[in-house]
Design a protein around this motif. Structure first.
Motif, PDB file in Angstrom:
ATOM      1  N   ASP A   1      26.314  -4.499  16.102  1.00 29.92           N
ATOM      2  CA  ASP A   1      26.689  -3.483  17.090  1.00 29.92           C
ATOM      3  C   ASP A   1      27.652  -2.459  16.497  1.00 29.92           C
ATOM      4  O   ASP A   1      27.523  -1.264  16.743  1.00 29.92           O
ATOM      5  CB  ASP A   1      27.347  -4.122  18.318  1.00 29.92           C
ATOM      6  CG  ASP A   1      26.351  -4.804  19.233  1.00 29.92           C
ATOM      7  OD1 ASP A   1      25.271  -4.234  19.467  1.00 29.92           O
ATOM      8  OD2 ASP A   1      26.660  -5.902  19.731  1.00 29.92           O
ATOM      9  N   ARG A   2      28.601  -2.936  15.718  1.00 29.94           N
ATOM     10  CA  ARG A   2      29.572  -2.011  15.111  1.00 29.94           C
ATOM     11  C   ARG A   2      28.887  -1.034  14.163  1.00 29.94           C
ATOM     12  O   ARG A   2      29.192   0.153  14.148  1.00 29.94           O
ATOM     13  CB  ARG A   2      30.660  -2.786  14.401  1.00 29.94           C
ATOM     14  CG  ARG A   2      31.618  -3.451  15.370  1.00 29.94           C
ATOM     15  CD  ARG A   2      32.806  -4.106  14.662  1.00 29.94           C
ATOM     16  NE  ARG A   2      33.453  -5.025  15.566  1.00 29.94           N
ATOM     17  CZ  ARG A   2      33.192  -6.322  15.652  1.00 29.94           C
ATOM     18  NH1 ARG A   2      32.299  -6.870  14.859  1.00 29.94           N
ATOM     19  NH2 ARG A   2      33.828  -7.088  16.511  1.00 29.94           N
ATOM     20  N   VAL A   3      27.941  -1.538  13.383  1.00 32.25           N
ATOM     21  CA  VAL A   3      27.200  -0.671  12.455  1.00 32.25           C
ATOM     22  C   VAL A   3      26.357   0.347  13.226  1.00 32.25           C
ATOM     23  O   VAL A   3      26.309   1.527  12.862  1.00 32.25           O
ATOM     24  CB  VAL A   3      26.302  -1.521  11.516  1.00 32.25           C
ATOM     25  CG1 VAL A   3      25.324  -0.656  10.749  1.00 32.25           C
ATOM     26  CG2 VAL A   3      27.159  -2.335  10.558  1.00 32.25           C
ATOM     27  N   LEU A   4      25.704  -0.097  14.304  1.00 34.85           N
ATOM     28  CA  LEU A   4      24.816   0.775  15.072  1.00 34.85           C
ATOM     29  C   LEU A   4      25.551   1.648  16.090  1.00 34.85           C
ATOM     30  O   LEU A   4      24.959   2.557  16.669  1.00 34.85           O
ATOM     31  CB  LEU A   4      23.766  -0.064  15.810  1.00 34.85           C
ATOM     32  CG  LEU A   4      22.779  -0.828  14.936  1.00 34.85           C
ATOM     33  CD1 LEU A   4      21.915  -1.737  15.788  1.00 34.85           C
ATOM     34  CD2 LEU A   4      21.925   0.135  14.125  1.00 34.85           C
ATOM     35  N   GLY A   5      26.829   1.351  16.328  1.00 28.65           N
ATOM     36  CA  GLY A   5      27.581   2.103  17.329  1.00 28.65           C
ATOM     37  C   GLY A   5      27.203   1.730  18.750  1.00 28.65           C
ATOM     38  O   GLY A   5      27.280   2.549  19.657  1.00 28.65           O
TER      39      GLY A   5
END
Length: 157
Positions: A113-117
């Protein structure tokens, strides 16, 4: 923002990120593509020539189509009175909770989620235990959480 027939003000209408389709179908697609490649190399032919490989690749494509239809059926709505989640294709379900009844609203983010925003917003009318509903993999999860919290502060009576 717009008004509904019930006098509610619709603040936001959201869907999961399109990346949800890939996340939802990735395991099945990877297994089927790998099976197609392994069986093709085992018999020494190109994957497109093997009926088994074609069936595996068709299954992978079908899984992506099913995930796409599931994605299209998910709608998240924030109004000045409540949060809603609609999901399901053949037998849709709707979760609805009044803003003033919500006891916990949380943002969950894993490393993907952090990578994909993206992020998952969870809702519960209880102070403890599992959450009752979630808005899965919404884009800009922290911004969406702030929007929900602002609506709760402003409209939660």
């Amino acid at each position: 923002m717009c008004s509904s027939d019930l006098g509610e003000i619709v603040i936001a209408v959201l869907r999961p990120s399109v990346a949800w389709i890939a996340a939802r179908s990735s395991t099945v697609v990877c297994v089927l593509v790998l099976a197609a490649l392994v069986t093709s190399f085992d018999v020494g032919i190109w994957p497109a020539s093997s009926w088994y490989a074609r069936a595996c690749l068709a299954g992978a494509g079908l899984r992506v189509v099913v995930a796409s239809v599931e994605w299209a059926s998910r709608v998240y709505v924030l109004t000045d009175r409540r949060v809603l989640r609609r999901r399901g294709v053949l037998s849709p379900t709707v979760y609805s909770a009044q803003l003033n009844a919500l006891r916990r609203v949380e943002l969950l983010q894993d490393s993907i989620d952090r990578v994909l925003g993206t992020g998952t917003i969870t809702f519960s009318t209880r102070t403890e235990g599992r959450y009752e509903a979630a808005w899965l993999m919404v884009s800009r999860g922290a911004d969406v959480l702030a929007m929900v919290e602002e609506a709760r502060r402003r409209y939660g009576r």
